[in-house]
Motif scaffolding. Structure first.
Motif, PDB file in Angstrom:
ATOM      1  N   THR A 185       0.851  -1.194   0.000  1.00  9.39           N
ATOM      2  CA  THR A 185       0.000   0.000   0.000  1.00  9.39           C
ATOM      3  C   THR A 185       0.882   1.238   0.000  1.00  9.39           C
ATOM      4  N   VAL A 186       0.319   2.319  -0.483  1.00  4.45           N
ATOM      5  CA  VAL A 186       1.061   3.574  -0.579  1.00  4.45           C
ATOM      6  C   VAL A 186       0.109   4.746  -0.724  1.00  4.45           C
ATOM      7  N   GLY A 187       0.553   5.901  -0.281  1.00  2.84           N
ATOM      8  CA  GLY A 187      -0.148   7.137  -0.601  1.00  2.84           C
ATOM      9  C   GLY A 187      -0.758   7.843   0.580  1.00  2.84           C
ATOM     10  N   GLU A 188      -1.095   7.108   1.617  1.00  3.39           N
ATOM     11  CA  GLU A 188      -1.723   7.705   2.790  1.00  3.39           C
ATOM     12  C   GLU A 188      -1.667   6.655   3.893  1.00  3.39           C
ATOM     13  N   PRO A 189      -1.927   7.068   5.113  1.00  6.21           N
ATOM     14  CA  PRO A 189      -1.920   6.066   6.185  1.00  6.21           C
ATOM     15  C   PRO A 189      -3.037   5.044   5.941  1.00  6.21           C
ATOM     16  N   ILE A 190      -2.744   3.793   6.220  1.00  8.36           N
ATOM     17  CA  ILE A 190      -3.801   2.780   6.097  1.00  8.36           C
ATOM     18  C   ILE A 190      -4.354   2.510   7.492  1.00  8.36           C
ATOM     19  N   VAL A 248       3.256  -4.734   2.647  1.00  9.61           N
ATOM     20  CA  VAL A 248       4.261  -3.701   2.811  1.00  9.61           C
ATOM     21  C   VAL A 248       3.576  -2.334   2.728  1.00  9.61           C
ATOM     22  N   ASP A 249       3.553  -1.669   3.889  1.00 10.46           N
ATOM     23  CA  ASP A 249       2.969  -0.321   3.977  1.00 10.46           C
ATOM     24  C   ASP A 249       4.131   0.624   3.701  1.00 10.46           C
ATOM     25  N   THR A 250       4.198   1.142   2.474  1.00  5.30           N
ATOM     26  CA  THR A 250       5.387   1.869   2.022  1.00  5.30           C
ATOM     27  C   THR A 250       5.174   3.374   2.144  1.00  5.30           C
ATOM     28  N   TRP A 251       5.977   4.007   2.976  1.00  2.37           N
ATOM     29  CA  TRP A 251       5.894   5.468   3.087  1.00  2.37           C
ATOM     30  C   TRP A 251       6.974   6.120   2.225  1.00  2.37           C
ATOM     31  N   TRP A 252       6.556   7.057   1.417  1.00  3.61           N
ATOM     32  CA  TRP A 252       7.503   7.858   0.626  1.00  3.61           C
ATOM     33  C   TRP A 252       6.763   9.007  -0.023  1.00  3.61           C
ATOM     34  N   GLN A 253       7.409   9.759  -0.881  1.00  2.00           N
ATOM     35  CA  GLN A 253       6.845  10.993  -1.435  1.00  2.00           C
ATOM     36  C   GLN A 253       7.357  11.230  -2.855  1.00  2.00           C
ATOM     37  N   THR A 254       6.648  12.078  -3.584  1.00  2.00           N
ATOM     38  CA  THR A 254       7.122  12.508  -4.897  1.00  2.00           C
ATOM     39  C   THR A 254       8.573  12.997  -4.772  1.00  2.00           C
ATOM     40  N   GLU A 255       8.823  13.717  -3.711  1.00  2.00           N
ATOM     41  CA  GLU A 255      10.142  14.316  -3.505  1.00  2.00           C
ATOM     42  C   GLU A 255      11.220  13.275  -3.234  1.00  2.00           C
ATOM     43  N   GLY A 315       7.312  17.143   5.949  1.00  2.00           N
ATOM     44  CA  GLY A 315       5.943  17.655   6.025  1.00  2.00           C
ATOM     45  C   GLY A 315       4.994  16.696   6.724  1.00  2.00           C
ATOM     46  N   ASP A 316       5.495  15.509   7.107  1.00  6.09           N
ATOM     47  CA  ASP A 316       4.655  14.529   7.798  1.00  6.09           C
ATOM     48  C   ASP A 316       5.021  14.445   9.273  1.00  6.09           C
ATOM     49  N   GLY A 317       4.033  14.031  10.054  1.00 11.44           N
ATOM     50  CA  GLY A 317       4.290  13.689  11.445  1.00 11.44           C
ATOM     51  C   GLY A 317       4.419  12.177  11.540  1.00 11.44           C
ATOM     52  N   ARG A 356       5.273   4.896  12.523  1.00 13.21           N
ATOM     53  CA  ARG A 356       3.902   5.007  12.035  1.00 13.21           C
ATOM     54  C   ARG A 356       3.727   6.448  11.578  1.00 13.21           C
ATOM     55  N   ILE A 357       3.283   6.611  10.344  1.00 15.65           N
ATOM     56  CA  ILE A 357       3.102   7.958   9.811  1.00 15.65           C
ATOM     57  C   ILE A 357       1.734   8.448  10.260  1.00 15.65           C
ATOM     58  N   THR A 358       1.699   9.608  10.889  1.00 15.08           N
ATOM     59  CA  THR A 358       0.418  10.067  11.435  1.00 15.08           C
ATOM     60  C   THR A 358      -0.283  11.061  10.510  1.00 15.08           C
ATOM     61  N   GLY A 359       0.382  11.538   9.488  1.00 10.75           N
ATOM     62  CA  GLY A 359      -0.285  12.425   8.530  1.00 10.75           C
ATOM     63  C   GLY A 359       0.449  13.738   8.366  1.00 10.75           C
ATOM     64  N   ARG A 360      -0.066  14.566   7.493  1.00 14.07           N
ATOM     65  CA  ARG A 360       0.597  15.827   7.166  1.00 14.07           C
ATOM     66  C   ARG A 360       0.519  16.791   8.351  1.00 14.07           C
ATOM     67  N   VAL A 361       1.569  17.565   8.514  1.00 13.69           N
ATOM     68  CA  VAL A 361       1.537  18.596   9.544  1.00 13.69           C
ATOM     69  C   VAL A 361       1.457  19.986   8.900  1.00 13.69           C
ATOM     70  N   ILE A 405      -3.623  18.341   2.083  1.00 12.12           N
ATOM     71  CA  ILE A 405      -4.618  17.353   2.516  1.00 12.12           C
ATOM     72  C   ILE A 405      -4.577  16.203   1.521  1.00 12.12           C
ATOM     73  N   ILE A 406      -4.559  14.980   2.050  1.00 14.87           N
ATOM     74  CA  ILE A 406      -4.492  13.826   1.155  1.00 14.87           C
ATOM     75  C   ILE A 406      -5.885  13.226   1.021  1.00 14.87           C
ATOM     76  N   VAL A 407      -6.441  13.366  -0.181  1.00  9.60           N
ATOM     77  CA  VAL A 407      -7.790  12.887  -0.464  1.00  9.60           C
ATOM     78  C   VAL A 407      -7.655  11.720  -1.448  1.00  9.60           C
ATOM     79  N   HIS A 433      -4.436  11.424  -3.089  1.00  9.16           N
ATOM     80  CA  HIS A 433      -3.924  12.543  -3.893  1.00  9.16           C
ATOM     81  C   HIS A 433      -3.609  13.737  -3.001  1.00  9.16           C
ATOM     82  N   ASN A 434      -2.426  14.274  -3.164  1.00 13.63           N
ATOM     83  CA  ASN A 434      -2.058  15.442  -2.361  1.00 13.63           C
ATOM     84  C   ASN A 434      -2.731  16.678  -2.917  1.00 13.63           C
ATOM     85  N   LEU A 435      -3.435  17.385  -2.060  1.00 12.35           N
ATOM     86  CA  LEU A 435      -4.062  18.620  -2.505  1.00 12.35           C
ATOM     87  C   LEU A 435      -3.629  19.748  -1.588  1.00 12.35           C
TER      88      LEU A 435
HETATM   89  C1  WTA Z   1       1.506  10.341   2.380  1.00  9.42           C
HETATM   90  C2  WTA Z   1       3.214   9.156  -2.841  1.00  9.42           C
HETATM   91  C3  WTA Z   1       1.150   7.177   5.411  1.00  9.42           C
HETATM   92  C4  WTA Z   1       2.441  11.193   3.205  1.00  9.42           C
HETATM   93  C5  WTA Z   1       4.289   8.068  -2.932  1.00  9.42           C
HETATM   94  C6  WTA Z   1       3.403  11.735   2.169  1.00  9.42           C
HETATM   95  C7  WTA Z   1       1.730   8.069   3.372  1.00  9.42           C
HETATM   96  C8  WTA Z   1       2.520  11.923   0.986  1.00  9.42           C
HETATM   97  C9  WTA Z   1       2.195   6.812   2.939  1.00  9.42           C
HETATM   98  C10 WTA Z   1       3.281  11.870  -0.309  1.00  9.42           C
HETATM   99  C11 WTA Z   1       2.090   5.703   3.840  1.00  9.42           C
HETATM  100  C12 WTA Z   1       2.492   8.274   1.360  1.00  9.42           C
HETATM  101  N1  WTA Z   1       1.568   5.941   5.061  1.00  9.42           N
HETATM  102  N2  WTA Z   1       1.213   8.243   4.605  1.00  9.42           N
HETATM  103  N3  WTA Z   1       2.466   4.472   3.515  1.00  9.42           N
HETATM  104  N4  WTA Z   1       2.662   6.976   1.683  1.00  9.42           N
HETATM  105  N5  WTA Z   1       1.918   8.937   2.366  1.00  9.42           N
HETATM  106  O1  WTA Z   1       3.957  12.812  -3.091  1.00  9.42           O
HETATM  107  O2  WTA Z   1       1.691  12.234   3.806  1.00  9.42           O
HETATM  108  O3  WTA Z   1       1.829  11.620  -3.803  1.00  9.42           O
HETATM  109  O4  WTA Z   1       4.022  12.937   2.569  1.00  9.42           O
HETATM  110  O5  WTA Z   1       3.814  10.386  -2.936  1.00  9.42           O
HETATM  111  O6  WTA Z   1       1.570  10.854   1.054  1.00  9.42           O
HETATM  112  O7  WTA Z   1       2.403  11.802  -1.421  1.00  9.42           O
HETATM  113  P1  WTA Z   1       2.976  11.724  -2.886  1.00  9.42           P
END
Ligand code: WTA
Length: 635
Positions: free
Chosen positions: A371-376, A396-403, A486-488, A498-503, A507-509, A512-514
C-alpha cells in the motif's frame, strides 16, 4: 557478495548498518554490480543540505533506457516487459516483450527527434494508462528530453500551469481516454490548455477511442503514421549522472504546484534497488501496481524500478469498479499476479462492497501486498490481509513521497515482521529523525514528532524546477541540516515508524495530495465569494474529504444556496480537476482569525471533524463570535 537482495531480518540489520556507516561504499557496490554504465563515476556522493546541493555518482555517464531495456534483450528479449490490461475486460490484454519495447521506444524516440526535440527540452505527457504512456516516458529518456507527465485527470487550466512552468515544447496526448463506462475528451482538454501555452509547437496524438477530434494544422500530428515511418533504432543519448530525467508536479501548501526535478543515476539505482527488495521480486513474477503513471508511484514502480530489474509490470487502464467491483481480482487471477501494490482508498472502497467479489477468483498467486499514498487504517489493513492475502501475503505499507523518488520507510516482506498501520523500519540507506517543535531531535523510542531525513539518499529530488529557493525554503529550512518531509510520525517501543499524517496545509484525499491554497484561490474567483478556507475531515473511503468554509460578499439569505455550491465546485473542477471538489460547503459570516489576521485552521478542522469538545482558547481571536455561529451551522 552483493547486498542487492535482502532475505532475512539479520541481513537487513547488517546491510542497514553498513549503508549508514559507509554509505558511499554501500551505494557504489550496488551501482557497480547491477547497472550498465557508459562511464563510471569519479565521486559517489557530495552534499550540502544548507545550499541544498546533492550529487550522486558524479562524473558517471549512462542512459537509463539502456538499463531498463537494452541490457535485457539478450536474456529476456521475449519476456513480457509491459502487460497492458485494457479498460474493458472484453478487449484482449497486450503482452509487450522487451524486444517489442525496445523497438517501440526507439521508434518513438526517433519521432521526437524528427519533431525537433533535443536533449534537455521539456516534453509534457498527458495520456491515459495506455502503453504509449510508458513508451513516451522512455522515449524522452532515450534522447535526454525531460518528461513532465501530468495526470490525465487534471483540468485544462491545471495542465496549462504545468506546461508553462517548465516551458514544455511539446505535448503528447490521445484523442481520448476510457474510464470505466465513460470516455473523456483528452484532446479537447489539451486544446483548451494550449490557448494559454504559446511555447508549445507540436502535439502528438495517440489514437485510443477513435473519436472525431479537431486537429490543428501544423501543430497536431497523429502519432501512428509517424511511428510507422520511423526507424526502430535510436542511439541512446549519453547522459550525465546528474542530468534531469524528469519533472513531476506535486501540490504545495501554498502557491503553485512544485515541479520536483529528479536526476538520472541516483534515481535509477534507488528505484531499482527498492523495487527488488520491497517486493522481493523474482524473475518469474508478475508484478502489478495499480497507480497511474501520472503520479510518482507509477514513474518509480510501474516504469523505471520494475523495468530496471527486467520485470513484467502490469499496466491497467481502467478503474476498480468496472465492469464491477471484482475487476482487480479478475485481473489478479487472469495474469497470476504475484505482487499487488495499491492505495488504501482503493482497499476501503472495495472492502465496502463485500467479499463476494473476491470469492469468485483464485488469488493464490499473490505473494506480496503493498500500500502507498496515505496512512492505512487498521480495519482496511486487516481486510486486505484476511481477504486478499489470506494471511499468507505480507503487507508492505510503504511510506515515501514525490520528492523522495523511492520508498523510504517500509517492511521488507518475509523479512520485517509487519504491524498494522505501521510503515515499520527505514529502508536501507535511509536515516529518519523525529524532531520537536524547538528544532531538537527526539531520540529514543515511544516518541512522536515531525519526520525528517538526516542524510541524502540517491533518489531524492534535487530542486524545484525554476525555483531553487523554494526548494530550500520548503524542505531544508524548518530544521538545520535536515530534509523535512511535512509529515508527522511516531516511533514505537521497537523503533517501528507510524506515519500520522501531514503537519502542513496539504490534505491527502484518496491518496492525492491537494494543497489548500490553490483550491481557495479557485473558490475566491467566484464573484460572490469574499474569502474561504479549506480543511480536511475524516471520510470512510477517501481517508480525508474536503470541507470548505466560505464567506460571501453579501451574506444575507445565502446560507443554503445550493446553486452557489455547484458553481463553486464547478470552478474547482475547471481550475484543478474533479479530485479537488468539496464534499461539504458551509457559508459563514466570517472565518476565525488571529490578531495578525491568520485564519485559525485548527479550529475549523475540529469543527469539520465534529470534535468541538476542545477548541482551545478562542478568546484571543480577532473575532471569537464567529466560532459559535460556525458550530451552530456546521454541515
Ligand atoms: C503520504 C506518494 C502514510 C504522506 C508516494 C506523504 C503516506 C505523501 C504513505 C506523499 C504511507 C504516502 N503511510 N502516509 N504508507 N505513503 N503517504 O507525493 O503524507 O503523492 O508525505 O507520494 O503521502 O504523497 P505523494
Amino acid at each position: 557478495m552483493s547486498n542487492y537482495h535482502i532475505k532475512h531480518l539479520e541481513e537487513y540489520y547488517q546491510v542497514y548498518r553498513k549503508s549508514i556507516r559507509e554509505p558511499e561504499n554501500f551505494w557504489e557496490e550496488v551501482a557497480e554490480e547491477h547497472f550498465m554504465w557508459r562511464k563510471k563515476w569519479d565521486k559517489v556522493l557530495s552534499w550540502d543540505f544548507s545550499k541544498p546541493e546533492v550529487k550522486w555518482f558524479e562524473g558517471a555517464e549512462l542512459n537509463i533506457t539502456e538499463n531498463c531495456i537494452d541490457r535485457h534483450l539478450t536474456t529476456r528479449g521475449n519476456k513480457t516487459a509491459i502487460l497492458f490490461e485494457p479498460n474493458s475486460p472484453d478487449e484482449p490484454a497486450e503482452h509487450i516483450t522487451y524486444n517489442d519495447l525496445y523497438k517501440r521506444v526507439n521508434k518513438f524516440a526517433n519521432v521526437l527527434k524528427a519533431q525537433g526535440i533535443k536533449k534537455g527540452d521539456r516534453v509534457c505527457i498527458y495520456l491515459p494508462m495506455i502503453p504509449e504512456l510508458a513508451i513516451s516516458v522512455l522515449a524522452c529518456a532515450r534522447i535526454g528530453a525531460i518528461h513532465s507527465v501530468v495526470f490525465a485527470g487534471f483540468s485544462s487550466s491545471a495542465l496549462a500551469t504545468r506546461i508553462n512552468d517548465s516551458d514544455c515544447k511539446m505535448v503528447i496526448t490521445s484523442d481520448g481516454s476510457y474510464r470505466g463506462a465513460k470516455s473523456i475528451d483528452l484532446k479537447g482538454i489539451v486544446d483548451d490548455a494550449l490557448e494559454d501555452c504559446p511555447g508549445v509547437n507540436s502535439v502528438l496524438v495517440a489514437k485510443r477511442i477513435n473519436s472525431d477530434i479537431a486537429m490543428k494544422e501544423g501543430r497536431d500530428f497523429w502519432l501512428q503514421p509517424l511511428l510507422d515511418e520511423a526507424s526502430g533504432e535510436c542511439q541512446a543519448e549519453i547522459m550525465k549522472a546528474e542530468d534531469p530525467l524528469f519533472i513531476l508536479y506535486t501540490s504545495g501548501s501554498t502557491g503553485k504546484p512544485k515541479g520536483m526535478v529528479h536526476t538520472t543515476a541516483g534515481y535509477m539505482v534507488y528505484t531499482a534497488y527498492t523495487f527488488k527488495n520491497v517486493f522481493q521480486y523474482r524473475e518469474e513474477d508478475i508484478y502489478w501496481c495499480t497507480a497511474d503513471v501520472g503520479w510518482i508511484t507509477g514513474h518509480s514502480y510501474i516504469v523505471y524500478g520494475p523495468l530496471a530489474n527486467g520485470a513484467t509490470s502490469v499496466m491497467f487502464e481502467g478503474v476498480p469498479s468496472y465492469p464491477d467491483f471484482g475487476r482487480f481480482w479478475e485481473i489478479v487471477e487472469k495474469h497470476k499476479v504475484t505482487q499487488f501494490y495499491t492505495a488504501p482508498t482503493a482497499i476501503r472502497a472495495l472492502a465496502k462492497e463485500g467479499v463476494g467479489y473476491l470469492d469468485k477468483f483464485d488469488l493464490s498467486s499473490v505473494k506480496v501486498l503493498g500500500t502507498v499514498g496515505e496512512p492505512i487504517n487498521e480495519e482496511a489493513w486487516h481486510w486486505y490481509d484476511d481477504n486478499v492475502g489470506k494471511k499468507k501475503a505480507p503487507i508492505v505499507d510503504t511510506w515515501w513521497q514525490t520528492e523522495t523518488g523511492g520508498i523510504m520507510i517500509t517492511p521488507i516482506p518475509f523479512v520485517t515482521p509487519t504491524k498494522p498501520t505501521y510503515a515499520t523500519l527505514p529502508f536501507i540507506g535511509i536515516q529518519p529523525a523525529l524532531m520537536d517543535e524547538n528544532g531538537q531531535e527526539i531520540k529514543g523510542n515511544q516518541v512522536d514528532g515531525r519526520l525528517c531525513i538526516k542524510f541524502p539518499w540517491p533518489s531524492m529530488a534535487r530542486t524545484i524546477w525554476g525555483n531553487h529557493q523554494r526548494y530550500k525554503d520548503t524542505y531544508f529550512s524548518a530544521y538545520d541540516n535536515k530534509y523535512f518531509t511535512g509529515d508527522g510520525a511516531l516511533r514505537d517501543e521497537v523503533g517501528y515508524y507510524r506515519i500520522t499524517g501531514r503537519v502542513d496545509d496539504v490534505i491527502i484525499v484518496s491518496g492525492h495530495n491537494l494543497g489548500t491554497a490553490p483550491i481557495e484561490d479557485a473558490i475566491n474567483e467566484h464573484p460572490a465569494v469574499s474569502e474561504s478556507a479549506i480543511v480536511g475531515f475524516p471520510h470512510d473511503i477517501k481517508g480525508n474529504a474536503l470541507y470548505g468554509y466560505v464567506t460571501l460578499k453579501e451574506f444575507g439569505e445565502t446560507r443554503d444556496h445550493n446553486n452557489l455550491r455547484k458553481e463553486i465546485n464547478q470552478l474547482i473542477t475547471e481550475q484543478i480537476g474533479p479530485i479537488a471538489k468539496l464534499d461539504k460547503i458551509q457559508f459563514t459570516a466570517g472565518l476565525p482569525k488571529t490578531r495578525s489576521g491568520k485564519i485559525m485552521r485548527r479550529i475549523l478542522r475540529k469543527i469539520a471533524s465534529k470534535d468541538i469538545s476542545n477548541l482551545g482558547d478562542t478568546s484571543t481571536l480577532l473575532n471569537p463570535e464567529v466560532v459559535q455561529d460556525i458550530i451552530d451551522h456546521a454541515k
